[in-house]
Design an enzyme around this catalytic site. Sequence first.
Site, short mmCIF file in Angstrom:
data_model
loop_
_atom_site.label_atom_id
_atom_site.label_comp_id
_atom_site.label_asym_id
_atom_site.label_seq_id
_atom_site.Cartn_x
_atom_site.Cartn_y
_atom_site.Cartn_z
N LYS A 89 -15.48 29.42 115.25
CA LYS A 89 -14.45 28.17 114.97
C LYS A 89 -13.12 28.32 115.55
O LYS A 89 -12.52 27.24 116.04
CB LYS A 89 -14.55 27.53 113.47
CG LYS A 89 -16.15 27.36 113.18
CD LYS A 89 -16.15 25.89 112.36
CE LYS A 89 -17.60 25.28 112.16
NZ LYS A 89 -18.21 26.15 111.44
N GLU A 111 -12.08 17.49 109.07
CA GLU A 111 -13.01 17.61 108.23
C GLU A 111 -13.87 18.95 107.92
O GLU A 111 -13.52 19.66 108.74
CB GLU A 111 -14.26 16.67 108.70
CG GLU A 111 -15.42 17.18 109.65
CD GLU A 111 -14.81 17.56 110.97
OE1 GLU A 111 -13.64 17.16 111.31
OE2 GLU A 111 -15.30 18.54 111.61
N SER A 369 -22.85 33.82 115.51
CA SER A 369 -21.81 33.03 115.49
C SER A 369 -20.64 33.20 114.34
O SER A 369 -19.37 32.93 114.46
CB SER A 369 -21.95 31.50 115.45
OG SER A 369 -22.99 31.53 114.01
C1 LIG Z 1 -19.89 26.13 111.29
C2 LIG Z 1 -20.95 27.15 111.83
C3 LIG Z 1 -21.91 26.73 112.64
C4 LIG Z 1 -22.45 25.51 113.06
O1 LIG Z 1 -21.40 24.96 113.80
P1 LIG Z 1 -21.97 24.66 115.15
O2 LIG Z 1 -20.88 23.43 115.78
O3 LIG Z 1 -23.35 24.26 115.35
O4 LIG Z 1 -21.61 25.93 116.00
C5 LIG Z 1 -22.56 27.99 112.91
N1 LIG Z 1 -22.28 29.28 112.58
C6 LIG Z 1 -21.19 29.42 111.70
C7 LIG Z 1 -20.80 31.05 111.72
C8 LIG Z 1 -20.35 28.43 111.46
O5 LIG Z 1 -19.21 28.59 110.59
#
Ligand SMILES: *Cc1c(COP(=O)(O)O)cnc(C)c1O
Length: 387
Positions: A89, A111, A369
């Site tokens: 993020k 948000e 992610s």
């Molecule tokens: C917020 C988040 C997501 C989901 O958001 P996307 O916009 O779909 O990437 C996925 N993985 C993590 C670790 C997050 O914090």
Amino acid sequence: MLQDPTKEGRFGEFGGRFVPETLVPACMELEAAFKDAWADSLFRTELNDLLRDYVGRPSIITECHNLGAQLGIRLLLKREDLNHTGSHKINNVLGQVLLAKRMGKKRIVAETGAGQHGVASATAAALLGLECKVYMGEVDVKRQALNVFRMRLLGAEVVPAMSGSRTLKDAVNEAMRDWVASVESTYYAIGSVMGPHPYPWIVRTFQSVIGDEARVQCRDLLNGEDPDVVVACVGGGSNAIGIFSGFVDTDARLIGVEPAGGAAVGRGVPGVVHGMRSYLMQDEYGQVQEAHSISAGLDYPGVGPEHSHLASIGRAEYPSVTDAEVIEGFQLLSRTEGIIPALECAHAVAWISREAKSMQGKTVLMNLSGRGDKDVAQMMDILGPTL
Ligand SMILES: *Cc1c(COP(=O)(O)O)cnc(C)c1O
């Protein structure tokens, strides 16, 4: 390279700008400012320096020898979990907050659902010296007390959204309302590839660093070849589009894994929400349905419009996995590789583990992610303290 949206912000039949009249000038101002910034090498250099010296980019690729051998595939992880603040993020938020500064804004509104985008926004605002206000559904404020406290430590104001179901989609509505009322001084930093044009395009552009790096890193590692399959989890879809952007013009299969209880592409129908046309979970009366997932970060009833487009032209696939499979995936990566994943990307692990038998001998690149520390308490409740 992914294609740019049309002038109207369309990706095929999806996207667009479905906002009240009062927000149109703000969207146009933002679009012009973004184009100008992205074409300016000083802006790009400033962002790249922050990504290197503050976030810790480029993020590494880790080959999972143990789990790969167990599943009969070659498994590579793009380690977005190693970024400062623990997920992808921050890539987007630093870009947007730099843009806000360049536009002369004094204040950021954002948000957040589970709190991850709120924490990243508060972090970037602290670093770059802007005020930050984060809207969060009242239900989520109670569920995510630690992230609320984190945002306050970082100097942000957290405002509970009291309307509707008091969760993420209501927080988006209230953040937009704040933006309309104070657009002169305020920048709205959206957390995923959603919302009215130009947001899906802006967020994708800032997240494409993931795919750009990964493509070069994979070719190094694979003697000039690309992976056979690229997998990421999908909430709004920003980490997925970020890694897909590096591989869309290769032969790789692109897989976006949704939670079974929030399968916007898999089970949704086209509709309009939060300023965009996209696949959306709706009831028989066209009302937006609540999404349910074990991972709060994927609790979004819609999906970014570009994913709807990639699905409709058959370039990417959007299967889903159940919460039970996710709990297995979370433990599987922890035990075999010593890496505790965020519950969001445990969705991708779960899909890979379920489908490995049809991918024997293939090279699979997964976007990790985020890190799982934030989910450990929840998993302790589910699995029990003695496991
Ligand atoms: C917020 C988040 C997501 C989901 O958001 P996307 O916009 O779909 O990437 C996925 N993985 C993590 C670790 C997050 O914090």
